[in-house]
Motif scaffolding. Structure first.
Motif, PDB file in Angstrom:
ATOM      1  N   LYS A   6     -14.945  -7.903   5.983  1.00  0.00           N
ATOM      2  CA  LYS A   6     -14.264  -6.621   5.810  1.00  0.00           C
ATOM      3  C   LYS A   6     -14.131  -6.328   4.313  1.00  0.00           C
ATOM      4  O   LYS A   6     -13.731  -7.191   3.537  1.00  0.00           O
ATOM      5  N   CYS A  26      -9.971  -1.091   2.877  1.00  0.00           N
ATOM      6  CA  CYS A  26      -8.608  -1.113   3.428  1.00  0.00           C
ATOM      7  C   CYS A  26      -8.449  -0.187   4.619  1.00  0.00           C
ATOM      8  O   CYS A  26      -7.532  -0.358   5.412  1.00  0.00           O
ATOM      9  N   SER A  27      -9.343   0.776   4.753  1.00  0.00           N
ATOM     10  CA  SER A  27      -9.235   1.738   5.849  1.00  0.00           C
ATOM     11  C   SER A  27     -10.615   2.278   6.202  1.00  0.00           C
ATOM     12  O   SER A  27     -11.556   2.178   5.410  1.00  0.00           O
ATOM     13  N   VAL A  28     -10.706   2.871   7.358  1.00  0.00           N
ATOM     14  CA  VAL A  28     -11.945   3.535   7.769  1.00  0.00           C
ATOM     15  C   VAL A  28     -12.254   4.654   6.789  1.00  0.00           C
ATOM     16  O   VAL A  28     -13.410   4.893   6.428  1.00  0.00           O
ATOM     17  N   ARG A  29     -11.216   5.318   6.323  1.00  0.00           N
ATOM     18  CA  ARG A  29     -11.389   6.417   5.370  1.00  0.00           C
ATOM     19  C   ARG A  29     -12.125   5.954   4.110  1.00  0.00           C
ATOM     20  O   ARG A  29     -13.088   6.586   3.664  1.00  0.00           O
ATOM     21  N   CYS A  30     -11.691   4.828   3.530  1.00  0.00           N
ATOM     22  CA  CYS A  30     -12.354   4.305   2.326  1.00  0.00           C
ATOM     23  C   CYS A  30     -13.778   3.874   2.648  1.00  0.00           C
ATOM     24  O   CYS A  30     -14.704   4.127   1.872  1.00  0.00           O
ATOM     25  N   CYS A  87      -9.887   2.860  -5.145  1.00  0.00           N
ATOM     26  CA  CYS A  87      -8.772   2.413  -4.307  1.00  0.00           C
ATOM     27  C   CYS A  87      -8.321   1.020  -4.725  1.00  0.00           C
ATOM     28  O   CYS A  87      -9.148   0.154  -5.010  1.00  0.00           O
ATOM     29  N   ARG A  93      -2.300   6.533   0.311  1.00  0.00           N
ATOM     30  CA  ARG A  93      -3.220   7.616   0.654  1.00  0.00           C
ATOM     31  C   ARG A  93      -2.820   8.930  -0.008  1.00  0.00           C
ATOM     32  O   ARG A  93      -3.662   9.747  -0.332  1.00  0.00           O
ATOM     33  N   LEU A 133      -6.061  -5.366   1.527  1.00  0.00           N
ATOM     34  CA  LEU A 133      -6.571  -5.483   2.884  1.00  0.00           C
ATOM     35  C   LEU A 133      -6.501  -6.938   3.312  1.00  0.00           C
ATOM     36  O   LEU A 133      -6.652  -7.853   2.510  1.00  0.00           O
ATOM     37  N   ASN A 188       0.814  -1.217   0.000  1.00  0.00           N
ATOM     38  CA  ASN A 188       0.000   0.000   0.000  1.00  0.00           C
ATOM     39  C   ASN A 188       0.850   1.270   0.000  1.00  0.00           C
ATOM     40  O   ASN A 188       0.306   2.366   0.127  1.00  0.00           O
ATOM     41  N   CYS A 194      -9.210  -3.533  -1.744  1.00  0.00           N
ATOM     42  CA  CYS A 194     -10.243  -2.650  -1.201  1.00  0.00           C
ATOM     43  C   CYS A 194     -11.422  -2.547  -2.167  1.00  0.00           C
ATOM     44  O   CYS A 194     -11.233  -2.452  -3.385  1.00  0.00           O
TER      45      CYS A 194
END
Length: 183
Positions: A160, A163-167, A147, A26, A151, A19, A142
């Protein structure tokens, strides 16, 4: 899902390493573009043994990063072939070791082996556990539209998606706006 601690650590590192690619990072830039950035990554995920801190090592790690991303996306049978090749090419011979604050775990290369080769072998050993447990579906890309981050789904239910809370938040907001617009 629970893997052995060293397997989990290796898989978490593969996610972090892969990543850093521009398409998955990011920042939208290669976050492993310099020797110093590699040193920063390794400070968060310490590796014992030889680390050269030079441009050749960085290029080798970039090639390893691309290979590991590729293996991450393979189906189980194709992953077996790739993992076996990584181990054969490295002439890996597994052995148990205990060092620093770590209890017994497996290494398969000597500490003097170049970093990129050790990364490949440690990742291959982790992939072996994933393959043997028939859990390749825990290794994902993700689900966010824009993205390509990797993950590792270690959740109990295996659901899940991001890959992130942001995505996840971004995709939830897009879905919310689309629902609202259609009302």
């Amino acid at each position: 899902m629970r893997f052995a601690p060293d397997t989990e650590e290796a898989l978490v590192f593969v996610v972090a390493l892969c990543n850093t690619e521009a398409e998955a990072s990011r920042s939208g830039t290669d976050e492993l573009g310099t020797v110093d950035q590699l040193a920063e990554l390794l400070a968060r995920y310490p590796f014992t043994g030889r680390i050269d801190h030079d441009e050749q090592e960085l290029r080798d790690v970039h090639r390893t990063r691309a290979l590991l991303r590729h293996v991450w996306t393979l189906d189980r049978d194709d992953a077996v072939e790739a993992v076996n090749k990584m181990l054969r090419d490295a002439k890996a011979v597994p052995y148990l070791v205990r060092h620093d604050s770590l209890d017994w775990h497996i290494h398969a290369t000597e500490p003097t082996t170049p970093l990129a080769e050790r990364l490949k072998v440690e990742s291959a050993l982790a992939f072996i556990d994933v393959i043997r447990m028939n859990e390749m579906d825990r290794l994902r890309i993700c689900a966010a539209d824009d993205c390509t981050g990797l993950l590792l789904d270690l959740s109990r239910n295996g659901l899940k998606r991001f890959c992130s809370v942001r995505c996840g938040n971004r995709m939830n907001m897009i879905a919310f706006r689309e629902r609202r617009a259609s009302e």
